[in-house]
Design an enzyme around this catalytic site. Structure first.
Site, PDB file in Angstrom:
ATOM      1  N   ASP A 171       0.757  -1.295  -0.105  1.00  0.00           N
ATOM      2  CA  ASP A 171      -0.202  -0.045  -0.173  1.00  0.00           C
ATOM      3  C   ASP A 171       0.858   1.274  -0.091  1.00  0.00           C
ATOM      4  O   ASP A 171       1.892   1.256   0.928  1.00  0.00           O
ATOM      5  CB  ASP A 171      -0.759   0.083   1.154  1.00  0.00           C
ATOM      6  CG  ASP A 171      -1.911   1.242   1.390  1.00  0.00           C
ATOM      7  OD1 ASP A 171      -2.652   1.154   0.629  1.00  0.00           O
ATOM      8  OD2 ASP A 171      -1.521   2.002   2.334  1.00  0.00           O
ATOM      9  N   GLU A 223       1.813  -0.480  -5.094  1.00  0.00           N
ATOM     10  CA  GLU A 223       1.010   0.449  -5.252  1.00  0.00           C
ATOM     11  C   GLU A 223       1.728   2.075  -5.778  1.00  0.00           C
ATOM     12  O   GLU A 223       2.108   2.762  -4.891  1.00  0.00           O
ATOM     13  CB  GLU A 223      -0.365   0.787  -4.496  1.00  0.00           C
ATOM     14  CG  GLU A 223      -1.287   1.486  -5.002  1.00  0.00           C
ATOM     15  CD  GLU A 223      -1.907   2.478  -4.377  1.00  0.00           C
ATOM     16  OE1 GLU A 223      -3.122   3.055  -4.315  1.00  0.00           O
ATOM     17  OE2 GLU A 223      -1.453   2.991  -3.170  1.00  0.00           O
TER      18      GLU A 223
HETATM   19  C1  LM2 Z   1      -3.834   3.695  -0.231  1.00  0.00           C
HETATM   20  N1  LM2 Z   1      -3.116   3.389  -1.001  1.00  0.00           N
HETATM   21  O1  LM2 Z   1      -1.962   4.033  -1.128  1.00  0.00           O
HETATM   22  C2  LM2 Z   1      -5.358   2.865  -0.140  1.00  0.00           C
HETATM   23  O2  LM2 Z   1      -5.458   2.400  -1.454  1.00  0.00           O
HETATM   24  C3  LM2 Z   1      -6.361   4.118   0.148  1.00  0.00           C
HETATM   25  O3  LM2 Z   1      -7.518   3.247   0.222  1.00  0.00           O
HETATM   26  C4  LM2 Z   1      -5.917   4.445   1.558  1.00  0.00           C
HETATM   27  O4  LM2 Z   1      -7.033   5.421   1.878  1.00  0.00           O
HETATM   28  C5  LM2 Z   1      -4.595   5.055   1.646  1.00  0.00           C
HETATM   29  N2  LM2 Z   1      -3.580   4.488   0.447  1.00  0.00           N
HETATM   30  C6  LM2 Z   1      -3.988   5.109   3.168  1.00  0.00           C
HETATM   31  O5  LM2 Z   1      -3.757   3.851   3.160  1.00  0.00           O
HETATM   32  C7  LM2 Z   1      -8.126   5.090   2.629  1.00  0.00           C
HETATM   33  C8  LM2 Z   1      -9.061   5.990   2.276  1.00  0.00           C
HETATM   34  C9  LM2 Z   1      -8.758   7.296   2.845  1.00  0.00           C
HETATM   35  C10 LM2 Z   1      -8.844   7.142   4.336  1.00  0.00           C
HETATM   36  C11 LM2 Z   1      -7.430   6.230   4.601  1.00  0.00           C
HETATM   37  C12 LM2 Z   1      -6.883   6.222   6.039  1.00  0.00           C
HETATM   38  O6  LM2 Z   1      -9.471   6.145   1.231  1.00  0.00           O
HETATM   39  O7  LM2 Z   1     -10.134   8.181   2.842  1.00  0.00           O
HETATM   40  O8  LM2 Z   1      -8.193   8.726   5.112  1.00  0.00           O
HETATM   41  O9  LM2 Z   1      -7.577   5.065   4.167  1.00  0.00           O
HETATM   42  O10 LM2 Z   1      -8.100   5.565   6.876  1.00  0.00           O
HETATM   43  C13 LM2 Z   1      -9.284   8.699   6.180  1.00  0.00           C
HETATM   44  C14 LM2 Z   1     -10.204  10.120   5.849  1.00  0.00           C
HETATM   45  C15 LM2 Z   1      -8.880  11.324   5.632  1.00  0.00           C
HETATM   46  C16 LM2 Z   1      -8.154  11.420   6.930  1.00  0.00           C
HETATM   47  C17 LM2 Z   1      -7.561  10.131   7.347  1.00  0.00           C
HETATM   48  C18 LM2 Z   1      -6.768  10.030   8.471  1.00  0.00           C
HETATM   49  O11 LM2 Z   1     -10.852   9.781   4.702  1.00  0.00           O
HETATM   50  O12 LM2 Z   1      -9.732  12.278   5.543  1.00  0.00           O
HETATM   51  O13 LM2 Z   1      -7.044  12.509   6.843  1.00  0.00           O
HETATM   52  O14 LM2 Z   1      -8.489   8.973   7.377  1.00  0.00           O
HETATM   53  O15 LM2 Z   1      -7.340  10.194   9.602  1.00  0.00           O
HETATM   54  C19 LM2 Z   1      -7.391  13.735   7.551  1.00  0.00           C
END
Ligand code: LM2
Ligand code: CA
Length: 620
Positions: free
Chosen positions: A230, A262
């Site tokens: 990731d 990735e």
């Molecule tokens: C990835 N690949 O590099 C994954 O495919 C992707 O799904 C992940 O994001 C990202 N990297 C981090 O591993 C997902 C999701 C985000 C989410 C993160 C962390 O798409 O929306 O972020 O996981 O859970 C969320 C909030 C974001 C916030 C973050 C930290 O949406 O707004 O940032 O958590 O609290 C302030």
């Protein structure tokens, strides 16, 4: 760079000829960190891998069951599972799926997908059925700044941002740049600042590398055979090379784990682009989703063919390709099963039949909000871990199970059967909306994203005989007949067919059999479905029906068939739809100036078949 056997166990059933052409089991790889080394094509490393399916968010029990019942028999090579380590728990956001991408510790003890014992059982069960487990490894970061700033995590572990005593990591194990990446063209920022405010591990140090290697080796010891790394783009290749170099061989095979990284291609310098990482393992090829996926969505099959491999950033043997993934489904929903149905199946089938890259099939669940967690029987906070429904219950509407659809599962077997046989006999038609090709003299596949094409002749390299269309069924074990349609290939290698809208015909030597009706005609001609809607309009307005099938405009208001007002206020039309296709639709009113008014409420749904007729009232 290949580390794995090409054929999954299920493909062993397949007939003869392919075996000779399949690449041998390749030896261990890694270490060669220089891209130059990886570009020296050899017989072994020019091969591409067997099919991966991403069972997004499935619980371990369900994955195990699927390996036994579906994936092994269909010939899937590996499953990508969701991150298995302890993660944050976010009741305030109703447990979004992305909790998993915020690690708290590397314990496998308790995620909502199951326990460590369940995980071990899954790895072993899948291995027994010839299917490998690839883990989505979150190693760039720990938790973020968000709704939750401190523990406990899903397995009870305490933490706060930059302090994870269970691992252990403390403040000095995190990069100095404690803010979000601002300049995405600066490798130093992309590697060492924070992605989405997630605490960025100092991956250059011996301590951090050791913790990460211990985490990955723990899973390798269980039998995990590969990793999706990731956010690999957010770690310097040298750090990754050091970590990969510490990994143990996979027990049983003795090979190094398969690694795909990735790396989302954006602008920026070459050091942040896919080829910079390709020397270390395979790399995600986002151009496939963006370019090939978009062309398949838009019905430009000949364009999709032409894009490969010339318009990609990586050579075939280093690319992991996909039509959509769990992120693009949500952030760039231009093509996914949700809303595209059979058109998405055609796209995934095309990817499987074409030799470019190691294909990754997406298997997902329906959602109405992008953060929505997987289908669960309990709701927070009464059931804080969120008890997931059994994903194997595909008919319940909880899970899409795209990987089971005949056009997808059947093409996995096709891919195994044809091995690395080259493309030949390229045909395009239907104004570029249909394309077909041979894979040597082992198989032939043709894809249509346009309307019905009757009585077309296709030239193949296959020997004369009767072949099952593996996109609609298989050879039945009982009587040697085909469970779906069968096609007769003549002595000159040609066959005739009626090609339905949004359909696939795929024939290969491993699935021959007599068919019903046995003369090569498609036994299921398209169905003429009647649509009638009672709708009041003002002068100049025109009513159309729009839906997820190509013949219904693929949800594009401009392309939905127009209806006749001869029986006003009932508007009518008849549309030829692929027999058996389930679809969603709605009515729209189009104004003379091009403005569109959609009817309200949920999508309507229907199934095409003999005598199909839909009588509706406009929902204002
Ligand atoms: C990835 N690949 O590099 C994954 O495919 C992707 O799904 C992940 O994001 C990202 N990297 C981090 O591993 C997902 C999701 C985000 C989410 C993160 C962390 O798409 O929306 O972020 O996981 O859970 C969320 C909030 C974001 C916030 C973050 C930290 O949406 O707004 O940032 O958590 O609290 C302030
Ligand atoms: Ca980093």
């Amino acid at each position: 760079m290949r580390l794995r056997r090409f054929l999954a166990a299920g493909a062993a059933l397949a007939v003869t000829t392919a075996a000779a052409t399949l690449p041998p089991t390749a030896g261990p790889v890694l270490a060669a960190a220089t891209p130059a080394a990886s570009q020296t094509a050899t017989a072994a490393d020019s091969s591409v891998g067997g099919t991966i399916v991403h069972l997004f968010q499935w619980r371990w029990e369900s994955v195990a069951q699927e390996c036994a019942d579906v994936l092994g028999p269909a010939g899937y090579h590996a499953v990508q599972v969701s991150p298995p380590q302890e993660h944050v728990v976010l009741p305030d956001e109703n447990h979004p799926w992305w909790q998993d991408y915020q690690p708290v510790s590397y314990r496998l003890d308790n995620t909502r997908r199951g326990t460590r014992a369940d995980f071990i059982d899954m790895v072993e069960t899948c291995r027994d059925h010839g299917v490998q487990i690839y883990v989505d490894a979150v190693i760039n970061h720990m938790t973020g700044t968000g709704s939750i700033g401190s523990g406990p995590g899903s397995a009870g572990g305490q933490f706060s941002k930059y302090e994870y005593p269970e691992v252990p990591y403390s403040d000095s194990d995190f990069s100095d740049c404690r803010r979000d990446i601002a300049n995405w063209d600066d490798p130093d920022e992309v590697w060492h600042c924070e992605l989405l405010a997630l605490s960025d591990l100092r991956t250059s140090t011996a301590h951090v590398q050791q913790q990460l290697a211990d985490f990955l080796n723990d899973m390798i010891a269980i039998g995990v055979a590969g990793f999706r790394v990731d956010a690999a783009k957010h770690m310097p290749p040298a750090d990754l090379a050091a970590i990969y170099g510490m990994l143990d061989p996979v027990p049983g095979t003795g090979e190094q784990p398969y690694i795909f990284q990735e790396v989302i291609e954006g602008g920026g310098p070459d050091s942040l682009r896919p080829p910079a990482y390709a020397g270390l393992g395979d790399v995600t090829e986002f151009r496939y989703h963006r370019q090939v996926g978009a062309q398949l969505r838009d019905g430009q099959l000949s364009g999709a063919l032409n894009a490969l491999p010339g318009q990609m950033s990586l050579p075939a043997h280093q690319a992991v390709v996909f039509i959509d993934n769990h992120d693009t489904q949500r952030e760039d929903p231009s093509i996914s099963y949700q809303g595209m149905g059979s058109a998405h199946d055609v796209a995934q089938a095309f990817m499987l039949a074409h030799p470019y890259g190691t294909p990754k099939v997406m298997s997902s669940y329906p959602f109405t909000s992008t953060i929505q967690g997987p289908p669960s029987t309990g709701t927070a906070p009464g059931n804080p871990a969120g008890e997931l429904t059994a994903a194997t219950d595909c008919g319940s509407g909880d899970w899409f199970c795209e990987h089971r659809n005949p056009a997808v599962a059947g093409l996995v077997g096709f891919r195994n059967q044809v091995g690395d046989a080259p493309i030949a006999d390229v045909w395009t038609g239907n104004g570029g909306a249909a394309a077909g090709f041979s894979r040597g003299d082992l198989g032939y596949a043709v894809f249509n994203r346009g309307g019905v094409l009757n009585g077309q002749t296709f030239q193949t390299g296959l020997p004369a005989g009767s072949y099952c269309n593996v996109a609609s069924g298989s050879r039945s074990d009982g009587d040697g007949g085909c469970t779906g349609a069968a096609y007769q290939v003549a002595a000159d290698g040609s066959f005739q067919a009626n090609l339905g809208g949004d359909s696939v015909i795929a024939l290969h030597r491993g699935e021959t059999g007599s068919g019903d009706p046995g003369n090569g005609d498609d036994p299921e001609p398209p169905a003429g479905c009647e649509f009638a809607v009672t709708a009041e309009t003002w002068w100049g307005q025109q009513v159309h029906v729009v839906g997820d099938l190509a013949a219904l405009g693929g949800w594009q208001p401009a392309n939905g068939p127009a209806m006749s007002s001869a029986d006003y206020p009932i508007w009518r039309t008849e549309v030829a739809l692929p027999t058996g296709a389930s679809f969603e639709y709605k009515y729209i009113k189009r104004n003379p100036d091009g403005g569109v008014e959609w009817e309200s409420g949920d999508n309507r749904s229907g199934t095409a078949g003999p005598g199909c007729s839909f009588q509706d009232n406009w929902r204002g």
